[in-house]
Design a protein around this motif. Structure first.
Motif, PDB file in Angstrom:
ATOM      1  N   UNK A 132     -10.358   7.732  -4.579  1.00  0.00           N
ATOM      2  CA  UNK A 132      -8.751   7.103  -4.653  1.00  0.00           C
ATOM      3  C   UNK A 132      -7.784   8.222  -5.274  1.00  0.00           C
ATOM      4  N   UNK A 133      -6.986   8.799  -4.506  1.00  0.00           N
ATOM      5  CA  UNK A 133      -5.825  10.090  -5.486  1.00  0.00           C
ATOM      6  C   UNK A 133      -5.154   9.212  -5.229  1.00  0.00           C
ATOM      7  N   UNK A 134      -3.843   9.684  -6.341  1.00  0.00           N
ATOM      8  CA  UNK A 134      -2.832   9.161  -7.135  1.00  0.00           C
ATOM      9  C   UNK A 134      -1.752   8.302  -5.465  1.00  0.00           C
ATOM     10  N   UNK A 135      -1.951   9.029  -4.514  1.00  0.00           N
ATOM     11  CA  UNK A 135      -1.109   8.257  -4.187  1.00  0.00           C
ATOM     12  C   UNK A 135      -1.732   6.952  -2.949  1.00  0.00           C
ATOM     13  N   UNK A 136      -3.452   7.321  -2.538  1.00  0.00           N
ATOM     14  CA  UNK A 136      -3.802   6.458  -1.814  1.00  0.00           C
ATOM     15  C   UNK A 136      -3.852   5.026  -3.138  1.00  0.00           C
ATOM     16  N   UNK A 137      -3.886   5.434  -4.348  1.00  0.00           N
ATOM     17  CA  UNK A 137      -4.615   4.234  -5.576  1.00  0.00           C
ATOM     18  C   UNK A 137      -3.322   3.788  -5.705  1.00  0.00           C
ATOM     19  N   UNK A 138      -2.054   4.747  -5.371  1.00  0.00           N
ATOM     20  CA  UNK A 138      -0.801   3.357  -5.681  1.00  0.00           C
ATOM     21  C   UNK A 138      -0.960   2.434  -4.203  1.00  0.00           C
ATOM     22  N   UNK A 139      -0.989   2.863  -3.019  1.00  0.00           N
ATOM     23  CA  UNK A 139      -1.056   2.476  -2.197  1.00  0.00           C
ATOM     24  C   UNK A 139      -1.420   1.244  -1.793  1.00  0.00           C
ATOM     25  N   UNK A 140      -3.151   1.108  -2.155  1.00  0.00           N
ATOM     26  CA  UNK A 140      -4.405   0.454  -2.118  1.00  0.00           C
ATOM     27  C   UNK A 140      -3.974  -0.419  -3.881  1.00  0.00           C
ATOM     28  N   UNK A 141      -3.149  -0.633  -4.819  1.00  0.00           N
ATOM     29  CA  UNK A 141      -2.730  -1.431  -5.823  1.00  0.00           C
ATOM     30  C   UNK A 141      -4.951  -1.310  -6.759  1.00  0.00           C
ATOM     31  N   UNK A 142      -5.015   0.075  -6.356  1.00  0.00           N
ATOM     32  CA  UNK A 142      -5.710   0.440  -6.902  1.00  0.00           C
ATOM     33  C   UNK A 142      -5.544   1.322  -8.581  1.00  0.00           C
ATOM     34  N   UNK A 143      -6.970   2.020  -9.442  1.00  0.00           N
ATOM     35  CA  UNK A 143      -6.306   2.482  -9.863  1.00  0.00           C
ATOM     36  C   UNK A 143      -7.322   4.482  -9.978  1.00  0.00           C
ATOM     37  N   UNK A 144      -6.064   5.217  -9.451  1.00  0.00           N
ATOM     38  CA  UNK A 144      -6.967   6.776  -8.922  1.00  0.00           C
ATOM     39  C   UNK A 144      -8.126   6.860  -9.344  1.00  0.00           C
ATOM     40  N   UNK A 145      -9.234   7.360  -8.968  1.00  0.00           N
ATOM     41  CA  UNK A 145     -10.090   7.280  -9.365  1.00  0.00           C
ATOM     42  C   UNK A 145     -11.039   6.231  -8.800  1.00  0.00           C
ATOM     43  N   UNK A 146     -10.246   5.278  -8.349  1.00  0.00           N
ATOM     44  CA  UNK A 146     -11.249   4.116  -7.772  1.00  0.00           C
ATOM     45  C   UNK A 146     -12.454   4.495  -6.575  1.00  0.00           C
ATOM     46  N   UNK A 147     -13.672   3.594  -6.136  1.00  0.00           N
ATOM     47  CA  UNK A 147     -14.185   4.175  -5.288  1.00  0.00           C
ATOM     48  C   UNK A 147     -13.327   3.572  -3.464  1.00  0.00           C
ATOM     49  N   UNK A 148     -13.508   4.277  -3.094  1.00  0.00           N
ATOM     50  CA  UNK A 148     -13.171   4.065  -1.058  1.00  0.00           C
ATOM     51  C   UNK A 148     -13.514   4.910  -0.227  1.00  0.00           C
ATOM     52  N   UNK A 149     -13.839   4.551   0.830  1.00  0.00           N
ATOM     53  CA  UNK A 149     -14.280   4.787   2.147  1.00  0.00           C
ATOM     54  C   UNK A 149     -13.137   5.474   2.751  1.00  0.00           C
ATOM     55  N   UNK A 150     -13.631   7.108   3.276  1.00  0.00           N
ATOM     56  CA  UNK A 150     -12.503   7.741   4.201  1.00  0.00           C
ATOM     57  C   UNK A 150     -13.007   7.531   5.352  1.00  0.00           C
ATOM     58  N   UNK A 151     -12.937   6.809   6.529  1.00  0.00           N
ATOM     59  CA  UNK A 151     -12.502   7.623   8.058  1.00  0.00           C
ATOM     60  C   UNK A 151     -12.156   8.467   8.392  1.00  0.00           C
ATOM     61  N   UNK A 152     -12.629   8.700   9.437  1.00  0.00           N
ATOM     62  CA  UNK A 152     -11.973  10.110   9.405  1.00  0.00           C
ATOM     63  C   UNK A 152     -12.255   9.701  11.609  1.00  0.00           C
ATOM     64  N   UNK A 153     -11.272  10.063  12.272  1.00  0.00           N
ATOM     65  CA  UNK A 153     -11.210   9.179  13.443  1.00  0.00           C
ATOM     66  C   UNK A 153     -10.000  10.452  14.126  1.00  0.00           C
ATOM     67  N   UNK A 154     -10.876  11.146  15.367  1.00  0.00           N
ATOM     68  CA  UNK A 154     -10.294  12.085  15.955  1.00  0.00           C
ATOM     69  C   UNK A 154     -10.364  11.279  17.532  1.00  0.00           C
ATOM     70  N   UNK A 155      -9.222  11.276  18.290  1.00  0.00           N
ATOM     71  CA  UNK A 155      -9.244  10.485  19.318  1.00  0.00           C
ATOM     72  C   UNK A 155      -8.625  11.904  20.615  1.00  0.00           C
ATOM     73  N   UNK A 156      -9.732  11.394  21.738  1.00  0.00           N
ATOM     74  CA  UNK A 156      -9.288  12.198  22.701  1.00  0.00           C
ATOM     75  C   UNK A 156      -8.826  12.448  23.779  1.00  0.00           C
TER      76      UNK A 156
END
Length: 254
Positions: free
Chosen positions: A190-214
């Motif tokens: 988790x980056x700083x902004x993600x950690x804040x949004x998710x109520x976690x500490x920076x560096x906490x493990x996260x799953x990053x899902x990238x979706x492309x819409x065609x």
């Protein structure tokens, strides 16, 4: 939770204790309930507090427990399933979509997203911010990148600020005929902004899902959603949406 004889067990004590605690969570505790303090638990099981902490940390990594600031250690809700199937799915913001709109603003996307969108390196796109909440807690944060070419009918007069602007962008995007989508999943921190949004500490493990819409033979939008790794699991069915399982019930959302 009864006392268990751990001395004769070949596996590490904390690992066996983790199993015993996990069974107790299923039979004696409900979601959100606060566990007794470490001193009482250690005494009850006849283990050192260091052993207990190892077991609790492992259960937290597995998503069975959550340590909440100012509250203590609580029983975590069931993990949210992140579907990575190949179905066509639907546009963000479609009926039944469980994401909550936060805001929308123009910005230059990261280089890898710009490449997927085939936009110039310095070209701004619409960036829609959304969040996902389960059992009253934030579990995911999303950045949806929409190039101006995908919402060509949008004018300055149509673009209010904040969540209202985000709704307008999603409305215009949905006018395109969705031809398909694909997803890529990776483990990250988790980056700083993600950690804040998710109520976690920076560096906490996260799953990053990238979706492309065609749509119209090109990538019309790209979603980068960051999920808390301790509250989510991958599902590989044909569903194009996100599945949230609560006991025997199931809800689906795009």
């Amino acid at each position: 939770m009864g006392t268990t004889q751990l001395e004769t067990v070949a596996e590490p004590k904390y690992w066996h204790l983790k199993t015993v605690l996990s069974e107790a969570l299923d039979s004696e505790f409900s979601v959100g309930e606060i566990l007794p303090n470490e001193r009482d638990l250690a005494a009850r099981f006849g283990v050192a507090r260091a052993t207990l902490r190892q077991a609790l940390e492992q259960l937290e990594l597995e998503g069975r427990l959550q340590r909440r600031r100012g509250v203590g250690t609580t029983v975590a809700p069931p993990r949210m399933g992140v579907a990575v199937g190949s179905a066509q799915g639907s546009w963000p913001g479609a009926v039944g979509d469980a994401w909550q709109l936060a805001d929308c603003a123009p910005a230059v996307p990261p280089a890898d997203v710009a490449r997927m969108l085939e936009t110039a390196a310095d070209e701004q796109v619409h960036v829609v911010r959304r969040t996902r909440v389960s059992n009253g807690q934030p579990v995911a944060a999303e950045l949806l990148y929409v190039p101006t070419s995908s919402v060509a009918e949008l004018t300055g007069m149509d673009e209010p600020s904040g969540a209202a602007r985000a709704r307008v962008v999603l409305r215009e995007l949905s006018r395109l005929g969705l031809e398909g989508q694909d997803r890529a999943v990776e483990l990250g921190s988790a980056r700083a902004d993600d950690a804040k949004a998710l109520d976690r500490l920076p560096g906490a493990p996260v799953l990053v899902v990238t979706t492309r819409f065609f749509a119209e033979g090109r990538t019309a939008a790209v979603s980068v959603a960051t999920y808390r790794a301790d509250t989510c699991r991958l599902t590989f069915g044909d569903s194009g949406g996100v599945e949230i399982h609560h006991d025997d019930t199931e809800r689906r959302a795009s």
